[in-house]
Structures are given as structure tokens and as C-alpha cells.
Design a protein around this motif. Structure first.
Motif, mmCIF file in Angstrom:
data_model
loop_
_atom_site.group_PDB
_atom_site.id
_atom_site.type_symbol
_atom_site.label_atom_id
_atom_site.label_comp_id
_atom_site.label_asym_id
_atom_site.label_seq_id
_atom_site.Cartn_x
_atom_site.Cartn_y
_atom_site.Cartn_z
ATOM 1 N N LYS A 99 2.563 2.893 -2.164
ATOM 2 C CA LYS A 99 2.500 3.641 -3.409
ATOM 3 C C LYS A 99 1.151 4.345 -3.400
ATOM 4 O O LYS A 99 0.906 5.328 -4.362
ATOM 5 N N GLU A 100 0.240 3.861 -2.562
ATOM 6 C CA GLU A 100 -1.101 4.303 -2.552
ATOM 7 C C GLU A 100 -1.434 5.733 -1.659
ATOM 8 O O GLU A 100 -2.457 6.202 -1.860
ATOM 9 N N MET A 126 0.835 -1.327 0.131
ATOM 10 C CA MET A 126 0.050 0.056 0.022
ATOM 11 C C MET A 126 0.788 1.384 -0.022
ATOM 12 O O MET A 126 0.300 2.259 -0.058
#
Length: 136
Positions: A41-42, A39
Motif C-alpha cells: 500500500k506504500e 509495503m
């Protein structure tokens, strides 16, 4: 079946769960941050050290939570976490702790159904109901 409240926060989940650990006498278990996870990169870079998932065990109960990514966070609406107690002194202590820097909706008091009942939204935006049914 077990129902576990899952609380979302806007960046202050770690502080909230440390506070709840103290107030309820629980123990933090799982504690994962976004950095190093799939997660990562989110979320924005300044969120990499925010909580992706955390759990707190209180006796045989559990609550979980996370810092919701900024575009997903919503203030709690239409729900409260209800705490059932048998000790009026403990009910008063927990209510007072949750009310510190929070917003009291209904002062803790005796009602026709409970020895003590009160409603408060804590400093982290989580709404609580304290219900005390004293046993004799």
C-alpha cells in the motif's frame, strides 16, 4: 560484525542485480517484491512488482538492494563500492563490464598504489572503485 552495502534503485533493481550476478559470478538469494507484502500500500500500483528487497552473495561477501519507493529514492552521492582484487585480468574484465553503458570517472590503469585502479558509475547509477593489488 559484517558490513553489507545496501543499494537503492529507481525501479531497475531487478535488472541491476541480474547484471551484478553475471559480472561478479554471484548468486541471487532473497528476492521479495512489494506485491503481497505489508509495503504494497506504500507504493503506486505500477510498483507492486518492483523489488522490495534482494540479496546477492559473491563468494563470502554480500550486497543487498531494493527499488526505493519513488518519494524516497536519492541518487548515490559521496560513496563508491570498492572492489579489492588480486588478478589484473579479472579487474580489467569487471571494470569493462561495469563501464558498459555507464560513465567512467577514471580509466582503469596502474597507479603508485595499485596494479590496476579505476572508477566507474555503472548503467544503473551505482559508483564503483576497482582496486587490484597483484600478489607475487
Amino acid at each position: 560484525m559484517k558490513l553489507i552495502p545496501y543499494l537503492n534503485f529507481d525501479g531497475d533493481c531487478e535488472a541491476a542485480f541480474k547484471f551484478y550476478e553475471q559480472v561478479f559470478g554471484g548468486k541471487i538469494g532473497d528476492n521479495m517484491i512489494y506485491a503481497g507484502s505489508p509495503m504494497e500500500k506504500e507504493v503506486p500500483p505500477d510498483w507492486h512488482n518492483k523489488i522490495m528487497h534482494i540479496s546477492l552473495t559473491i563468494g563470502d561477501q554480500e550486497i543487498m538492494g531494493s527499488d526505493a519507493p519513488p518519494s524516497y529514492f536519492k541518487e548515490p552521492q559521496g560513496t563508491e563500492i570498492s572492489i579489492q582484487l588480486e588478478d589484473p585480468d579479472k579487474a580489467e574484465r569487471i571494470f569493462k563490464a561495469l563501464a558498459e553503458n555507464g560513465t567512467v570517472t577514471m580509466e582503469i590503469q596502474e597507479t603508485f598504489w595499485a596494479t590496476r585502479f579505476g572508477m566507474v558509475t555503472d548503467q544503473f547509477g551505482t559508483p564503483w572503485m576497482i582496486n587490484c593489488f597483484e600478489t607475487t
